[in-house]
Scaffold this motif. Structure first.
Motif, PDB file in Angstrom:
ATOM      1  N   ALA A 105      41.569  56.281  29.814  1.00 23.19           N
ATOM      2  CA  ALA A 105      40.759  55.455  29.151  1.00 23.19           C
ATOM      3  C   ALA A 105      39.292  55.948  29.654  1.00 23.19           C
ATOM      4  N   LEU A 106      38.422  56.226  28.897  1.00 22.94           N
ATOM      5  CA  LEU A 106      36.965  56.719  29.371  1.00 22.94           C
ATOM      6  C   LEU A 106      36.455  55.288  29.652  1.00 22.94           C
ATOM      7  N   ARG A 107      35.710  55.193  30.646  1.00 30.09           N
ATOM      8  CA  ARG A 107      35.046  53.927  30.949  1.00 30.09           C
ATOM      9  C   ARG A 107      33.450  53.927  30.716  1.00 30.09           C
ATOM     10  N   ALA A 108      32.750  52.936  30.606  1.00 32.37           N
ATOM     11  CA  ALA A 108      31.495  52.733  30.009  1.00 32.37           C
ATOM     12  C   ALA A 108      30.617  53.825  31.043  1.00 32.37           C
ATOM     13  N   ASP A 109      30.850  53.646  32.396  1.00 32.94           N
ATOM     14  CA  ASP A 109      30.192  54.290  33.349  1.00 32.94           C
ATOM     15  C   ASP A 109      30.353  55.800  33.514  1.00 32.94           C
ATOM     16  N   GLY A 110      31.317  56.386  32.578  1.00 37.88           N
ATOM     17  CA  GLY A 110      31.445  57.790  32.574  1.00 37.88           C
ATOM     18  C   GLY A 110      32.604  58.142  33.435  1.00 37.88           C
ATOM     19  N   THR A 111      33.288  57.382  34.187  1.00 38.41           N
ATOM     20  CA  THR A 111      34.426  57.785  34.806  1.00 38.41           C
ATOM     21  C   THR A 111      35.783  57.710  33.896  1.00 38.41           C
ATOM     22  N   LEU A 112      36.915  58.289  34.257  1.00 38.73           N
ATOM     23  CA  LEU A 112      38.171  57.965  33.681  1.00 38.73           C
ATOM     24  C   LEU A 112      39.182  57.179  34.505  1.00 38.73           C
ATOM     25  N   GLU A 113      39.737  56.441  33.403  1.00 39.74           N
ATOM     26  CA  GLU A 113      40.773  55.465  34.365  1.00 39.74           C
ATOM     27  C   GLU A 113      42.225  56.148  33.971  1.00 39.74           C
ATOM     28  N   LEU A 114      43.088  56.604  34.863  1.00 37.88           N
ATOM     29  CA  LEU A 114      44.310  57.116  34.362  1.00 37.88           C
ATOM     30  C   LEU A 114      45.510  56.253  34.893  1.00 37.88           C
ATOM     31  N   LEU A 115      45.963  55.553  33.748  1.00 35.69           N
ATOM     32  CA  LEU A 115      47.082  54.843  34.210  1.00 35.69           C
ATOM     33  C   LEU A 115      48.716  55.213  34.039  1.00 35.69           C
ATOM     34  N   VAL A 116      49.324  55.082  35.023  1.00 37.64           N
ATOM     35  CA  VAL A 116      50.903  55.581  34.981  1.00 37.64           C
ATOM     36  C   VAL A 116      51.553  54.452  34.472  1.00 37.64           C
ATOM     37  N   ARG A 117      52.089  54.425  33.368  1.00 39.79           N
ATOM     38  CA  ARG A 117      52.501  53.399  32.629  1.00 39.79           C
ATOM     39  C   ARG A 117      53.804  52.700  33.214  1.00 39.79           C
ATOM     40  N   HIS A 118      54.523  53.832  33.758  1.00 39.34           N
ATOM     41  CA  HIS A 118      55.873  53.091  34.120  1.00 39.34           C
ATOM     42  C   HIS A 118      55.750  52.641  35.650  1.00 39.34           C
ATOM     43  N   THR A 119      54.617  52.734  36.354  1.00 37.17           N
ATOM     44  CA  THR A 119      54.521  52.202  37.842  1.00 37.17           C
ATOM     45  C   THR A 119      53.601  51.179  37.604  1.00 37.17           C
ATOM     46  N   GLY A 120      52.622  51.353  36.543  1.00 32.05           N
ATOM     47  CA  GLY A 120      51.377  50.441  36.543  1.00 32.05           C
ATOM     48  C   GLY A 120      50.341  50.953  37.427  1.00 32.05           C
ATOM     49  N   GLU A 161      45.199  68.477  43.739  1.00 32.83           N
ATOM     50  CA  GLU A 161      45.081  67.220  44.080  1.00 32.83           C
ATOM     51  C   GLU A 161      45.875  66.346  43.051  1.00 32.83           C
ATOM     52  N   LEU A 162      45.663  66.472  41.679  1.00 32.21           N
ATOM     53  CA  LEU A 162      46.366  65.702  40.459  1.00 32.21           C
ATOM     54  C   LEU A 162      47.917  65.982  40.611  1.00 32.21           C
ATOM     55  N   CYS A 163      48.303  67.175  40.941  1.00 29.43           N
ATOM     56  CA  CYS A 163      49.696  67.384  41.066  1.00 29.43           C
ATOM     57  C   CYS A 163      50.548  66.652  42.269  1.00 29.43           C
ATOM     58  N   ARG A 164      49.624  66.790  43.479  1.00 27.78           N
ATOM     59  CA  ARG A 164      50.045  65.924  44.587  1.00 27.78           C
ATOM     60  C   ARG A 164      50.312  64.475  44.183  1.00 27.78           C
ATOM     61  N   ALA A 165      49.502  63.804  43.287  1.00 23.96           N
ATOM     62  CA  ALA A 165      49.315  62.579  43.098  1.00 23.96           C
ATOM     63  C   ALA A 165      50.399  62.249  41.983  1.00 23.96           C
ATOM     64  N   ARG A 166      51.019  63.201  41.299  1.00 19.12           N
ATOM     65  CA  ARG A 166      52.098  63.220  40.448  1.00 19.12           C
ATOM     66  C   ARG A 166      51.390  62.699  39.033  1.00 19.12           C
ATOM     67  N   LEU A 167      50.285  63.275  38.873  1.00 25.55           N
ATOM     68  CA  LEU A 167      49.426  62.966  37.533  1.00 25.55           C
ATOM     69  C   LEU A 167      49.341  64.014  36.457  1.00 25.55           C
ATOM     70  N   MET A 168      49.707  65.255  37.046  1.00 20.64           N
ATOM     71  CA  MET A 168      49.917  66.563  36.339  1.00 20.64           C
ATOM     72  C   MET A 168      50.817  67.471  36.783  1.00 20.64           C
ATOM     73  N   LEU A 169      51.441  68.200  35.957  1.00 18.68           N
ATOM     74  CA  LEU A 169      52.483  69.184  36.312  1.00 18.68           C
ATOM     75  C   LEU A 169      52.252  70.464  35.898  1.00 18.68           C
ATOM     76  N   PRO A 221      49.142  66.820  32.126  1.00 15.80           N
ATOM     77  CA  PRO A 221      49.352  65.231  32.241  1.00 15.80           C
ATOM     78  C   PRO A 221      51.006  64.967  32.318  1.00 15.80           C
ATOM     79  N   VAL A 222      51.428  64.176  33.445  1.00 23.48           N
ATOM     80  CA  VAL A 222      52.844  63.691  33.274  1.00 23.48           C
ATOM     81  C   VAL A 222      52.896  63.117  31.868  1.00 23.48           C
ATOM     82  N   SER A 223      54.104  62.760  31.454  1.00 22.26           N
ATOM     83  CA  SER A 223      54.296  62.286  30.181  1.00 22.26           C
ATOM     84  C   SER A 223      53.734  60.851  30.271  1.00 22.26           C
TER      85      SER A 223
END
Length: 95
Positions: A12-27, A78-86, A5-7
């Motif tokens: 956060a694991l949500r109660a419904d089993g999904t994951l929420e990814l938060l990019v801190r510097h952009t929100g 897809e994650l790399c295109r979304a700049r969530l992974m490198l 993942p980018v740094s």
């Protein structure tokens, strides 16, 4: 090749089993569904190695590792295109 993942992404694991990814510097927040969450976790557990993650998930999903490897590769792309992974050549030993 391995991926990480980018740094500034927190997860956060949500109660419904999904994951929420938060990019801190952009929100920016991205929610990924349960199968994608399982792929994310498998990638993290296997130091970003798509092959090892596919091998680990395949028996749980009754899928051939090669087929799952293609799905994981598409997911990582897809994650790399979304700049969530490198892509990373050498992550070194797991932390």
């Amino acid at each position: 090749m391995r991926f990480r993942p980018v740094s500034d992404v927190t997860v956060a694991l949500r109660a419904d089993g999904t994951l929420e990814l938060l990019v801190r510097h952009t929100g920016r927040r991205v929610v990924i569904d349960e199968p994608s969450a399982a792929m994310w976790m498998a990638l993290r557990q296997h130091n970003g190695d798509v092959d090892l993650a596919a091998e680990a998930l395949a028996p749980h999903w009754n899928r051939a590792p090669d087929q799952l490897r293609r799905n994981l590769a598409d997911f990582v792309e897809e994650l790399c295109r979304a700049r969530l992974m490198l892509p990373v050549q050498d992550l070194g030993p797991p932390a």
